[in-house]
Design an enzyme around this catalytic site. Sequence first.
Site, short mmCIF file in Angstrom:
data_model
loop_
_atom_site.label_atom_id
_atom_site.label_comp_id
_atom_site.label_asym_id
_atom_site.label_seq_id
_atom_site.Cartn_x
_atom_site.Cartn_y
_atom_site.Cartn_z
N CYS A 71 0.92 -1.19 0.15
CA CYS A 71 0.09 -0.09 -0.05
C CYS A 71 0.81 1.33 -0.11
O CYS A 71 1.60 1.46 1.09
CB CYS A 71 -0.81 0.05 1.24
N CYS A 74 0.70 3.44 3.17
CA CYS A 74 0.84 3.09 4.62
C CYS A 74 2.24 3.68 5.04
O CYS A 74 3.11 4.32 4.10
CB CYS A 74 1.05 1.52 4.66
N HIS A 132 -4.01 1.16 7.97
CA HIS A 132 -4.70 0.71 6.62
C HIS A 132 -6.19 0.39 6.72
O HIS A 132 -6.90 0.96 5.74
CB HIS A 132 -4.11 -0.17 6.05
N ASN A 172 -13.43 10.15 -2.60
CA ASN A 172 -14.28 8.96 -3.17
C ASN A 172 -13.95 7.81 -2.49
O ASN A 172 -12.92 7.51 -2.14
CB ASN A 172 -13.62 8.63 -4.78
N HIS A 183 -6.64 2.54 1.46
CA HIS A 183 -6.22 3.28 2.81
C HIS A 183 -7.06 4.26 2.64
O HIS A 183 -7.46 5.10 1.80
CB HIS A 183 -4.81 3.32 2.59
N HIS A 185 -8.16 7.87 2.76
CA HIS A 185 -7.59 9.22 2.20
C HIS A 185 -8.64 9.75 1.45
O HIS A 185 -9.92 9.44 1.07
CB HIS A 185 -6.59 8.80 1.11
N GLN A 187 -8.70 13.64 -1.43
CA GLN A 187 -7.46 14.47 -2.35
C GLN A 187 -8.07 15.75 -2.34
O GLN A 187 -9.07 16.12 -1.73
CB GLN A 187 -8.11 13.85 -3.60
#
Length: 349
Positions: A71, A74, A132, A172, A183, A185, A187
């Site tokens: 990942c 991570c 994660h 998203n 993971h 997250h 943007q």
Amino acid sequence: MKKIYKREFERNDKRHLLLFGYEEHYEKASKELEITPSPSPHMRWNPSRQEWVTYSATRQVRTAFPPKEYCPLCPGAELNFPTEIPFKNFEVAIFPNRWASFNTSEDQTEIDGLNVRPSNGECEVVVYSSNHLDTVAQMPLDRIELLFNAWSDRYTQLLSRDDISYVMPFENRGEECGVTLHHPHGQIYAFPFIPPVIQKEVDAFKKENFILKLMNDLETKYFVYQDDNVIAAVPPFARYAYEIWIIPKRQLAGPWQFTDEEYNSFARALQKVVKGYDDFLGRRCPYIMGLHAAPKLDDKNFHFHMEFYPPLRHGDKPKVLAGSESMAGVFIMDVLPEETAIELRKYIS
């Protein structure tokens, strides 16, 4: 609110990884990823829709659905390979997207017969946690407050640049919404223009604050959660069956104007909405979430809010944007917002 520390770590490509936390971060970096060529995206004007379309060919090679043991979001120092974050641990991390759709450069693209401009701006990745398997629904509340503070930092820093006209943090969630890394997250896109949807909102708020005008109806009929500072509601004009907006009860241009109490209220509301979606669906609910803030830090008209679009029409059946929605921009709904508000309220309030 607890003191928040910000570390700016210069990467091997001379760009910066930002680490936000309640503990000061001093750790020495481990091995970093190899340097990737800086993208030079460009925009083309669509005269029929009166809007810009951006083209970034490097996105074709971005990391997508890597093996479970790898990942890139991570902590890299805990693994046997380098990642975007070369440390053993972190709280919230933000770094430039290697495959950006908007990136200021000196490269110029010219195409005969087309109105073409560089896709100036910035694209950043916001990593919510080093864990994660974390999700906003289960994170400690102060971690979500830290996330809001990190967003506020990016608004104030990015909007100060001459090459940026609008900043939008978004997330998203779920493969149904195009996610290729699981993971936790989101943007941040920093645009060289005000996007069409936001420009319509800017124009609407200049005429009247329609959110304040609606507030009484939202509280009595459409709300799914509220406290003294914030309300989460299904908008009465929802285009998605389970759409929710989170709105401050006082007019604010963006989260950079929050009081400590409002940071706490928004963190709690965000967590309740995400957990409510998950409980309602019985699994991690897919959604698109975006922060709609003013294009200027001192805007006196815009009313900040967050919008959630779960791509569901009923239960776990997907909402497909078909002929009327895609070709004409006219959404067709088969459920009433006041009915879905009652349904969602059971899981959120």
